[in-house]
Design an enzyme around this catalytic site. Sequence first.
Site, PDB file in Angstrom:
ATOM      1  CD  GLN A  69      -1.600   2.398   1.132  1.00 51.46           C
ATOM      2  OE1 GLN A  69      -1.635   2.964   0.019  1.00 51.46           O
ATOM      3  NE2 GLN A  69      -1.165   3.015   2.199  1.00 51.46           N
ATOM      4  CB  SER A  70       2.976   2.456  -2.595  1.00 45.10           C
ATOM      5  OG  SER A  70       2.108   2.586  -3.701  1.00 45.10           O
ATOM      6  CB  SER A 111      10.092   4.244   0.858  1.00 43.76           C
ATOM      7  OG  SER A 111       9.679   5.582   0.735  1.00 43.76           O
ATOM      8  CD  GLU A 113       7.275   9.703   2.406  1.00 40.53           C
ATOM      9  OE1 GLU A 113       6.651   9.819   3.468  1.00 40.53           O
ATOM     10  OE2 GLU A 113       7.577  10.657   1.681  1.00 40.53           O
ATOM     11  CE1 TYR A 135       4.631   3.083   1.200  1.00 45.24           C
ATOM     12  CE2 TYR A 135       6.060   4.955   1.643  1.00 45.24           C
ATOM     13  CZ  TYR A 135       5.746   3.845   0.895  1.00 45.24           C
ATOM     14  OH  TYR A 135       6.556   3.480  -0.146  1.00 45.24           O
ATOM     15  CG  ASN A 164       9.455  10.902  -4.112  1.00 45.95           C
ATOM     16  OD1 ASN A 164      10.192  10.772  -3.133  1.00 45.95           O
ATOM     17  ND2 ASN A 164       8.214  11.312  -4.017  1.00 45.95           N
ATOM     18  CG  HIS A 165      11.037   5.243  -8.140  1.00 40.59           C
ATOM     19  ND1 HIS A 165      11.187   5.320  -6.780  1.00 40.59           N
ATOM     20  CD2 HIS A 165      10.381   4.096  -8.386  1.00 40.59           C
ATOM     21  CE1 HIS A 165      10.658   4.255  -6.226  1.00 40.59           C
ATOM     22  NE2 HIS A 165      10.135   3.494  -7.168  1.00 40.59           N
ATOM     23  CG  PHE A 174       1.861   8.599  -6.509  1.00 39.27           C
ATOM     24  CD1 PHE A 174       2.311   8.457  -5.207  1.00 39.27           C
ATOM     25  CD2 PHE A 174       1.232   7.512  -7.103  1.00 39.27           C
ATOM     26  CE1 PHE A 174       2.161   7.257  -4.520  1.00 39.27           C
ATOM     27  CE2 PHE A 174       1.073   6.306  -6.431  1.00 39.27           C
ATOM     28  CZ  PHE A 174       1.535   6.179  -5.128  1.00 39.27           C
ATOM     29  NE  ARG A 177      -0.223  10.220 -15.908  1.00 40.93           N
ATOM     30  CZ  ARG A 177      -1.074   9.224 -16.089  1.00 40.93           C
ATOM     31  NH1 ARG A 177      -1.026   8.155 -15.305  1.00 40.93           N
ATOM     32  NH2 ARG A 177      -1.973   9.266 -17.059  1.00 40.93           N
ATOM     33  N   GLY A 197      -1.917  20.343  -2.590  1.00 43.57           N
ATOM     34  CA  GLY A 197      -1.684  20.576  -1.166  1.00 43.57           C
ATOM     35  C   GLY A 197      -0.409  21.387  -0.946  1.00 43.57           C
ATOM     36  N   PRO A 265      -1.444  15.018   7.705  1.00 40.98           N
ATOM     37  CG  PRO A 265      -2.685  13.321   8.740  1.00 40.98           C
ATOM     38  CD  PRO A 265      -2.150  13.761   7.399  1.00 40.98           C
TER      39      PRO A 265
HETATM   40  O1  G4F Z   1       3.733  12.259  -4.987  1.00 44.12           O
HETATM   41  P1  G4F Z   1       3.555  12.059  -3.533  1.00 44.12           P
HETATM   42  O2  G4F Z   1       2.219  11.548  -3.100  1.00 44.12           O
HETATM   43  O3  G4F Z   1       4.756  11.129  -3.074  1.00 44.12           O
HETATM   44  P2  G4F Z   1       5.390  10.802  -1.640  1.00 44.12           P
HETATM   45  O4  G4F Z   1       4.444  11.023  -0.544  1.00 44.12           O
HETATM   46  O5  G4F Z   1       6.687  11.534  -1.557  1.00 44.12           O
HETATM   47  O6  G4F Z   1       5.649   9.238  -1.731  1.00 44.12           O
HETATM   48  C1  G4F Z   1       6.098   8.619  -2.926  1.00 44.12           C
HETATM   49  O7  G4F Z   1       7.503   8.483  -2.919  1.00 44.12           O
HETATM   50  C2  G4F Z   1       8.023   7.612  -1.903  1.00 44.12           C
HETATM   51  C3  G4F Z   1       9.536   7.546  -2.094  1.00 44.12           C
HETATM   52  O8  G4F Z   1      10.116   8.534  -1.320  1.00 44.12           O
HETATM   53  C4  G4F Z   1       7.404   6.239  -2.013  1.00 44.12           C
HETATM   54  F1  G4F Z   1       7.898   5.448  -1.046  1.00 44.12           F
HETATM   55  C5  G4F Z   1       5.906   6.362  -1.897  1.00 44.12           C
HETATM   56  O9  G4F Z   1       5.310   5.078  -2.061  1.00 44.12           O
HETATM   57  C6  G4F Z   1       5.428   7.261  -3.014  1.00 44.12           C
HETATM   58  O10 G4F Z   1       5.739   6.649  -4.251  1.00 44.12           O
HETATM   59  O11 G4F Z   1       3.799  13.445  -2.738  1.00 44.12           O
HETATM   60  C7  G4F Z   1       4.996  14.182  -2.898  1.00 44.12           C
HETATM   61  C8  G4F Z   1       4.850  15.518  -2.153  1.00 44.12           C
HETATM   62  C9  G4F Z   1       4.310  15.408  -0.722  1.00 44.12           C
HETATM   63  O12 G4F Z   1       5.054  16.219   0.142  1.00 44.12           O
HETATM   64  C10 G4F Z   1       2.887  15.940  -0.807  1.00 44.12           C
HETATM   65  O13 G4F Z   1       2.427  16.584   0.385  1.00 44.12           O
HETATM   66  O14 G4F Z   1       3.893  16.296  -2.875  1.00 44.12           O
HETATM   67  C11 G4F Z   1       3.047  16.951  -1.928  1.00 44.12           C
HETATM   68  N1  G4F Z   1       1.770  17.273  -2.578  1.00 44.12           N
HETATM   69  C12 G4F Z   1       1.274  18.529  -2.740  1.00 44.12           C
HETATM   70  N2  G4F Z   1       0.075  18.475  -3.320  1.00 44.12           N
HETATM   71  C13 G4F Z   1       0.891  16.389  -3.091  1.00 44.12           C
HETATM   72  C14 G4F Z   1      -0.186  17.150  -3.555  1.00 44.12           C
HETATM   73  N3  G4F Z   1       0.923  15.042  -3.179  1.00 44.12           N
HETATM   74  C15 G4F Z   1      -0.145  14.429  -3.764  1.00 44.12           C
HETATM   75  N4  G4F Z   1      -0.119  13.074  -3.885  1.00 44.12           N
HETATM   76  N5  G4F Z   1      -1.240  15.149  -4.217  1.00 44.12           N
HETATM   77  C16 G4F Z   1      -1.303  16.508  -4.134  1.00 44.12           C
HETATM   78  O15 G4F Z   1      -2.294  17.119  -4.552  1.00 44.12           O
END
Ligand code: G4F
Length: 311
Positions: A69-70, A111, A113, A135, A164-165, A174, A177, A197, A265
């Site tokens: 659950q990623s 990760s 994270e 996570y 992040n990839h 994510f 995308r 966000g 949070p």
């Molecule tokens: O794209 P994200 O959701 O990726 P996140 O949380 O960094 O996690 C990804 O990378 C990790 C590797 O480090 C993996 F382990 C994990 O499974 C996943 O693939 O968010 C990236 C950043 C965050 O800080 C988030 O708060 O983008 C910020 N953000 C701002 N607005 C947003 C948004 N993220 C998402 N998903 N959606 C938004 O609207």
Amino acid sequence: MAPIWLSSCSSKTTRCTAWCAAPAPRASSGWSISALGCILHQADLLDQLSIVTLLNAVRPHEVYNLAAQSFVPTSFSQPLLTAEFTGLGVTRVLEAIRLVDPKIRFYQASSSEMFGRVQEEPQNESTPFWPRSPYGVAKAYGHWITVNYRESYGMFTCSGILFNHESPLRGKEFVTRKVSDAVARIKLGQQSRLQLGNLDAQRDWGFAGDYVEAMWLMLQQDAPEDYVIATGIKHSVRELVDTAFRHVGLDWQDYVDVDQSLMRPADVSTLCGDASKARMRLGWTPKMSFAELVAIMVDADLERVARAMRG
Ligand code: G4F
């Protein structure tokens, strides 16, 4: 013998798909695992017996565990499922390997994270973990159980601490995308606004294709070890948005709203990796730049949205 890649069917199911390369892979321009010459099997990371049965049926020489659950926000709403799937699921795969054939080489998708509230910058294999989400906590468990099976049983287990990839195949939940899809839809008149966000968050974004090569290299070494895989360059979400809108000749400030409900949070405010060990021991370096990555993602979405509009 073939390797097995374990990936999640979706971020909402514990069932994982195992891909095993068939003897004669065929090239394919589209994205379909079976079209690439792979055979699909299914197992469930909550069901020990299904994983044992899978390994007995396929008898792989390598297992890559990418199933989890990623999605970080889901881990706040479903922390127990995340712990079972993303954390304990790793032990179930390791136990299955120990039972069926302890010589199988194992890759665990750890990760960045896990670094969470970062204790130093850039982060390397020795940087202490301080995860900021259920996570991240589950991934830290997965990392240490992988190390533990190596130390306890002499198994060939590696933890790849991947930053992040991304690629055009990334899920739309994510941020990369979500942005590339919205930019394409806005450019083609299918969407008017984009809600995001935390625009200040900084990530070390690389191309998934480069990172998969690193995973494979880890399992081809003489001895199992853990590696950080990263580009060493970080960008903010704001820079990501600016780069993506600029690519189609638009100004992001005309289209983006900040939505407080998308704030986490506890967020990870900054991540930047030091992949020196991978560079020296594996000869690995990332090949695609951030700007190229954003461009290929936006271009792929422009093509996909235009195709959908043509019907
Ligand atoms: O794209 P994200 O959701 O990726 P996140 O949380 O960094 O996690 C990804 O990378 C990790 C590797 O480090 C993996 F382990 C994990 O499974 C996943 O693939 O968010 C990236 C950043 C965050 O800080 C988030 O708060 O983008 C910020 N953000 C701002 N607005 C947003 C948004 N993220 C998402 N998903 N959606 C938004 O609207």
